[in-house]
Scaffold this active site. Structure first.
Site, PDB file in Angstrom:
ATOM      1  N   ALA A 200       0.800  -1.272  -0.102  1.00 28.90           N
ATOM      2  CA  ALA A 200       0.121   0.064   0.062  1.00 28.90           C
ATOM      3  C   ALA A 200       0.774   1.418  -0.130  1.00 28.90           C
ATOM      4  O   ALA A 200       0.515   2.206   0.681  1.00 28.90           O
ATOM      5  CB  ALA A 200      -1.052  -0.052   1.177  1.00 28.90           C
TER       6      ALA A 200
ATOM      7  N   ALA B  18       2.382   8.579  -8.798  1.00 31.46           N
ATOM      8  CA  ALA B  18       1.753   8.749  -7.567  1.00 31.46           C
ATOM      9  C   ALA B  18       2.893   9.099  -6.503  1.00 31.46           C
ATOM     10  O   ALA B  18       3.888   8.782  -6.645  1.00 31.46           O
ATOM     11  CB  ALA B  18       0.972   7.516  -7.022  1.00 31.46           C
TER      12      ALA B  18
ATOM     13  N   LYS C 100      10.084  -0.299 -19.920  1.00 32.23           N
ATOM     14  CA  LYS C 100       9.800   0.109 -18.381  1.00 32.23           C
ATOM     15  C   LYS C 100      11.121   0.212 -17.896  1.00 32.23           C
ATOM     16  O   LYS C 100      11.468   1.419 -17.277  1.00 32.23           O
ATOM     17  CB  LYS C 100       8.685  -0.319 -17.571  1.00 32.23           C
ATOM     18  CG  LYS C 100       8.679   0.260 -16.228  1.00 32.23           C
ATOM     19  CD  LYS C 100       7.983   1.604 -16.464  1.00 32.23           C
ATOM     20  CE  LYS C 100       7.643   2.472 -15.159  1.00 32.23           C
ATOM     21  NZ  LYS C 100       7.002   1.703 -14.297  1.00 32.23           N
TER      22      LYS C 100
ATOM     23  N   ARG D 162       8.016  12.968  -8.512  1.00 32.49           N
ATOM     24  CA  ARG D 162       9.216  12.867  -7.930  1.00 32.49           C
ATOM     25  C   ARG D 162       9.223  11.104  -7.965  1.00 32.49           C
ATOM     26  O   ARG D 162       8.504  10.540  -7.795  1.00 32.49           O
ATOM     27  CB  ARG D 162       9.035  13.089  -6.296  1.00 32.49           C
ATOM     28  CG  ARG D 162       9.193  14.528  -6.259  1.00 32.49           C
ATOM     29  CD  ARG D 162       9.014  14.942  -4.704  1.00 32.49           C
ATOM     30  NE  ARG D 162      10.294  14.826  -3.642  1.00 32.49           N
ATOM     31  CZ  ARG D 162      11.241  15.411  -3.958  1.00 32.49           C
ATOM     32  NH1 ARG D 162      11.437  16.547  -4.561  1.00 32.49           N
ATOM     33  NH2 ARG D 162      12.402  15.151  -3.035  1.00 32.49           N
TER      34      ARG D 162
END
Length: 303
Positions: free
Chosen positions: A15, A129, A185, A252
């Protein structure tokens, strides 16, 4: 909206910023989601919900636990160095699916060795995020999520997961070559994460500043050479990485966030993998090796 008949119970293992974003948006779509995280995060989510600000401003109230529960669909979003630990404590049903949305190119293999490869899907996401504090994240960038079977098949379960994510405002596509997407990625991370971690700057500075642009290009050139020697047909180039930095200018990076919080980074699974494979294939990766050592020193300095 028709909810899934197969994936009724969804669990997010990890989480942190990305896990909270994915799980939060899926919860907001009306699905049953349980978060598995650290006590400080779980306590706040239970008491006050999960707040998402930024591109999406909302508060959701998922279940939250410190230990895994059984689920039909499991998103693994833990740090790559915790992958094996997480896989060993997962509770699977016969048809449970484990979807890795992590940094690095080795997580699916690690999970498969422990849980059985038939349960595992690979994935990458360009969603941005930032963890602002317990129970509060900021959605800093909207990007595509790509998922796929490790053997390249288009299956009903991948279609259903795509529907779940699309229905949660997480634009998703299915690929028949998830290995290439994982490498794509990786190369993007190689050209951004360590540079931002060392400089303490948001992604956009890599695009704006000449010296950082050149440093990023050199990292990416080395990684592309390694990918070529490894037989990987990547479709990311130097300018693509710089464009990602531009599009996620205010973000960031996860590696910078880790250092901000005094935590271990994923440097070994990003630049470190490039260096290790470079040694295997006889490719010099001097820039990536320098960044690997610098971030390692920074980690030790904050222990």
């Amino acid at each position: 909206m028709v909810l899934s008949l197969v994936f009724k119970d969804i669990m997010v293992m990890g989480a942190g910023a990305i896990g909270s974003l994915i799980g939060g948006l899926v919860t907001n779509s009306g699905r049953n989601v349980a978060f598995i995280g650290r006590e400080w995060q779980v306590k706040e989510i239970r008491e006050s919900g999960l707040h998402i600000s930024g591109l999406d401003d909302l508060c959701v109230y998922p279940e939250a636990y410190t230990d895994p529960i059984e689920a039909d669909l499991i998103f693994i979003t833990v740090k790559s160095y915790d992958t094996e630990t997480a896989a060993r404590i997962l509770l699977l049903r016969e048809e449970s699916v484990v979807l890795s949305l992590q940094n690095g190119i080795r997580n699916e293999e690690k999970i498969g060795r422990i849980m059985g490869i038939k349960h595992v899907l690979g994935g990458v996401t360009s969603q941005g995020a930032l963890l602002l504090g317990p129970g509060h994240i900021k959605h800093t960038g909207d990007g595509r999520t790509i998922i796929g079977e490790l053997d390249g098949r288009i299956t009903e379960r991948t279609k259903e997961i795509k529907d779940i994510l699309d229905g949660s405002k997480i634009e998703t596509r299915i690929t028949t070559d998830i290995k290439r997407e994982l490498w794509n990625k990786l190369i993007i991370n190689v050209g951004i994460n360590a540079i931002t971690a060392i400089t303490g700057l948001e992604n956009g500075y890599i695009y704006k500043m000449k010296n950082l642009r050149e440093l990023s290009r050199r990292c990416v050139r080395e990684a592309l050479k390694v990918a070529e020697e490894a037989g990987i047909d990547t479709d990311v180039r130097e300018e693509d990485v710089l464009n990602v930095a531009r599009l996620t200018a205010e973000n960031r990076s996860s590696m910078l966030q880790d250092l901000d919080r005094g935590r271990k980074t994923e440097i070994n699974e990003i630049n470190g993998v490039v260096v290790a494979l470079g040694e295997k294939y006889g490719v010099k990766c001097e820039v990536n090796e320098a960044l690997l050592h610098l971030v390692g020193v920074m980690e030790r300095a904050i222990e």
